[in-house]
Enzyme design. Structure first.
Site, mmCIF file in Angstrom:
data_model
loop_
_atom_site.group_PDB
_atom_site.id
_atom_site.type_symbol
_atom_site.label_atom_id
_atom_site.label_comp_id
_atom_site.label_asym_id
_atom_site.label_seq_id
_atom_site.Cartn_x
_atom_site.Cartn_y
_atom_site.Cartn_z
ATOM 1 C CB CYS A 171 51.941 -113.994 52.008
ATOM 2 S SG CYS A 171 52.409 -115.197 50.648
ATOM 3 C CD GLU A 203 49.747 -116.460 53.979
ATOM 4 O OE1 GLU A 203 50.499 -116.865 53.132
ATOM 5 O OE2 GLU A 203 48.702 -115.633 53.477
ATOM 6 C CE LYS A 232 47.485 -112.850 51.580
ATOM 7 N NZ LYS A 232 47.915 -114.178 51.324
#
Ligand SMILES: NC(=O)CCC(=O)C(=O)O
Length: 261
Positions: free
Chosen positions: A146, A43, A112
């Site tokens: 994540c 990430e 995200k």
């Protein structure tokens, strides 16, 4: 289908895109030398969490990342899952994934969705609203970033498209590595999918990051786990295991979606 996956567990230089971009081609070349079908990065590998300087360091419209990944995918004839990078798009900042096919074409992009307040993402970034789906050797796959793994309803939504492999790039601090491993195993079991996860190593001014990138089979077994050092590791999965798991226990068919909210 057998798929050879290269996990690029990188250290990331805080707020230094030039140093971080320089790490990409040597890893792609190494993965290609080992005949990997896909290479996968962590990430925010271009800047780390240098959020207060995003106006200076984030990739403008993702151009630098897209140009590099497209060129390398074609040059080395490999699928590239670009983990994620910080981007500035239409005046807002995002944590963005780009995934390229071996012909150099962009297969999917993802911003995200769940922003991680403990690392101040909610103060600096805008959240994504779209799903991402792509194929490797004809097998459906999907991808999150994540903190998204703490939202099983989102990963289930993405898995409903007959996805067999779920990719998770991360910057996950060392102190919560036990949770990282349990969450990844749980997402693999409940979605009867492989989960492939790459976490960064090293530190930024706020956190040490714990590595432990790994691969989990559809039974939730950790079939590959790395330590906390930078490295590239190639590992082969067989997606037939997802057919076996889904044939044995028809979780997707037994859903009662009308009861869920
Ligand atoms: N970069 C992140 O989203 C970190 C998520 C995390 O550490 C967690 O515990 O969740």
């Amino acid at each position: 289908m057998k798929i050879k996956i290269a996990l690029a567990q990188l250290d990331i230089k805080f707020g230094d895109p030039d140093k971080n971009f320089a790490q990409i081609e040597p890893n792609v070349q190494k993965a290609a030398t080992q005949n990997a079908d896909i290479i996968f990065f962590p990430e925010m590998w271009n800047t780390g969490y240098d959020l207060t300087r995003l106006d200076k360091v984030a990739d403008k419209e993702g151009q630098r990342t897209q140009t590099l990944l497209a060129e390398l995918a074609k040059k080395y004839q490999i699928t590239i899952h670009g983990g994620s990078v910080s981007t500035e798009k239409n005046g807002a900042f995002y944590n963005t994934t780009y995934i390229y096919a071996p012909d150099g074409k962009l297969m999917t992009t993802y911003d995200k969705v769940h922003l991680f307040g403990l690392m101040h993402e909610d103060e600096y970034l805008a959240s994504g609203v779209d799903e991402d789906h792509f194929e490797i050797k004809g097998i459906n796959a999907t991808s999150v970033i994540c903190y998204d793994i703490r939202f099983p309803e989102w990963l289930r939504t993405l898995s409903l498209d007959d996805s067999r492999i779920l990719f998770v790039p991360a910057e996950w601090p060392t102190s919560r590595i036990p949770q990282w491993r349990r969450l990844l195993a749980a997402r693999a079991i409940e979605n009867q999918s492989f989960v492939v996860a790459v976490n960064r190593v090293g530190s930024d001014p706020d956190n040490p990051f714990g590595g432990h990138s790994g691969i989990y089979n559809p039974m939730g077994d950790e079939i590959l786990t790395l330590d906390d050092q930078p490295q590239l590791k190639v590992f082969t999965i067989d997606t037939k295991e997802t057919d076996d798991a889904r044939g044995f226990m028809p979780v997707f068919e037994d859903r009662q979606p009308e009861l869920y909210r």
